[in-house]
Scaffold this active site. Structure first.
Site, PDB file in Angstrom:
ATOM      1  N   SER A   8       2.003   1.034 -27.732  1.00  0.00           N
ATOM      2  CA  SER A   8       1.328   2.318 -27.938  1.00  0.00           C
ATOM      3  C   SER A   8       2.358   3.373 -28.309  1.00  0.00           C
ATOM      4  CB  SER A   8       0.607   2.735 -26.650  1.00  0.00           C
ATOM      5  OG  SER A   8       0.043   4.023 -26.779  1.00  0.00           O
ATOM      6  N   HIS A  12       1.052  10.292 -23.405  1.00  0.00           N
ATOM      7  CA  HIS A  12       0.426  10.445 -22.089  1.00  0.00           C
ATOM      8  C   HIS A  12       0.335   9.093 -21.387  1.00  0.00           C
ATOM      9  CE1 HIS A  12      -0.757  14.583 -22.917  1.00  0.00           C
ATOM     10  NE2 HIS A  12      -1.238  14.194 -24.075  1.00  0.00           N
ATOM     11  N   LYS A  13      -0.123   8.105 -22.137  1.00  0.00           N
ATOM     12  CA  LYS A  13      -0.287   6.752 -21.593  1.00  0.00           C
ATOM     13  C   LYS A  13       1.067   6.167 -21.195  1.00  0.00           C
ATOM     14  CE  LYS A  13      -3.417   4.102 -23.595  1.00  0.00           C
ATOM     15  NZ  LYS A  13      -4.100   3.134 -24.482  1.00  0.00           N
ATOM     16  N   ASP A  71      -5.758  -1.507 -23.166  1.00  0.00           N
ATOM     17  CA  ASP A  71      -6.904  -0.988 -23.921  1.00  0.00           C
ATOM     18  C   ASP A  71      -7.864  -0.419 -22.895  1.00  0.00           C
ATOM     19  OD1 ASP A  71      -8.117  -0.498 -26.470  1.00  0.00           O
ATOM     20  OD2 ASP A  71      -9.704  -1.850 -25.848  1.00  0.00           O
ATOM     21  N   SER A  72      -8.191   0.817 -23.066  1.00  0.00           N
ATOM     22  CA  SER A  72      -9.002   1.470 -22.041  1.00  0.00           C
ATOM     23  C   SER A  72     -10.024   2.383 -22.688  1.00  0.00           C
ATOM     24  CB  SER A  72      -8.108   2.281 -21.089  1.00  0.00           C
ATOM     25  OG  SER A  72      -7.262   3.143 -21.814  1.00  0.00           O
ATOM     26  N   PHE A 154      -5.956  13.764 -20.750  1.00  0.00           N
ATOM     27  CA  PHE A 154      -6.231  13.686 -22.191  1.00  0.00           C
ATOM     28  C   PHE A 154      -7.564  12.971 -22.384  1.00  0.00           C
ATOM     29  CE2 PHE A 154      -3.893   9.989 -20.852  1.00  0.00           C
ATOM     30  CZ  PHE A 154      -4.413   8.919 -21.563  1.00  0.00           C
ATOM     31  N   GLY A 155      -8.026  12.938 -23.625  1.00  0.00           N
ATOM     32  CA  GLY A 155      -9.271  12.231 -23.912  1.00  0.00           C
ATOM     33  C   GLY A 155     -10.463  12.826 -23.183  1.00  0.00           C
ATOM     34  N   LYS A 177      -3.831  11.758 -10.165  1.00  0.00           N
ATOM     35  CA  LYS A 177      -4.497  10.845 -11.099  1.00  0.00           C
ATOM     36  C   LYS A 177      -3.847   9.467 -11.079  1.00  0.00           C
ATOM     37  CE  LYS A 177      -5.693  10.068 -15.916  1.00  0.00           C
ATOM     38  NZ  LYS A 177      -5.421  10.393 -17.320  1.00  0.00           N
TER      39      LYS A 177
END
Length: 203
Positions: A8, A12-13, A71-72, A154-155, A177
């Site tokens: 990726s 953030h991830k 993958d989320s 995010f997202g 989180k």
């Protein structure tokens, strides 16, 4: 130090994964930092299929590095599990959080909170070498708020209400989180499997 490539370039991830896996002696790098520039088509029908395909395609060119792929996405009960594997491109343009959130809110318009049940899902695949692959999945349940709250994450984070905290992911600190998120839960399972492997090798 063994190199671990995260399949990726989502900063953030990557930061979340780095923080949660900090106990292991891995040099964690993004695709960009590893000098890899390929776009793997995510055409699977499940998060796990997409995660495995992404990890495998990167592993083939990774030169002795381990590869981790996540993958989320978000699954909303009232929408039959949508946006699901299309979470990042729900509104048509990949990674446009604003448009994705607007579309989701529009589709849920008029529904009460109890009818806005949702869950975040994270499927993680770690290919350690050609003989060792770990697959794990984590989930967290919550509700979709009628408006965005909080500036964190995010997202879909500013819309996803976590009942235990009565806050959205967007309102939680990154530390909070990282203790409860779908990705944190999947990574905890991954850590458990990694510790077992380490112990086996030490025997």
């Amino acid at each position: 130090m063994k190199k671990l490539i995260i399949a990726s370039n989502n900063l953030h991830k990557i930061d979340e994964i780095k923080a949660i896996l900090s106990e292991f002696p891995f040099e964690v790098v993004s695709l960009k930092e590893a000098g890899i520039d390929i776009d793997v088509e995510e055409d699977g029908i499940t998060f796990m299929e997409n995660a495995h395909k992404k990890a495998y395609e990167i592993f083939k060119i990774a030169k002795d590095a381990m590869v981790l792929s996540d993958d989320s996405g978000l699954m909303v009960e009232a929408l039959g599990g949508a946006p699901g594997v299309y979470s990042a491109r729900f509104a048509g343009e990949h990674g446009n959080d604003k448009k994705n959130n607007e579309k989701l809110l529009h589709m849920l318009e008029g529904k009460k909170l109890e009818d806005r049940k949702a869950k975040f899902v994270s499927a993680i695949v770690l290919i350690m070498d050609k003989d060792s692959t770990i697959k794990v999945q984590g989930e967290i349940e919550g509700y979709i708020r009628e408006n965005e709250t909080g500036n964190g994450g995010f997202g879909y984070d500013p819309l996803f209400l976590v009942p235990e905290y009565n806050k959205t992911f967007g309102e939680l600190s990154s530390e909070e989180k990282n203790k409860i998120s779908h990705r944190a839960r999947a990574l905890e399972k991954l850590k458990y499997e990694l510790r077992k492997l380490v112990q086996q090798k030490e025997k």
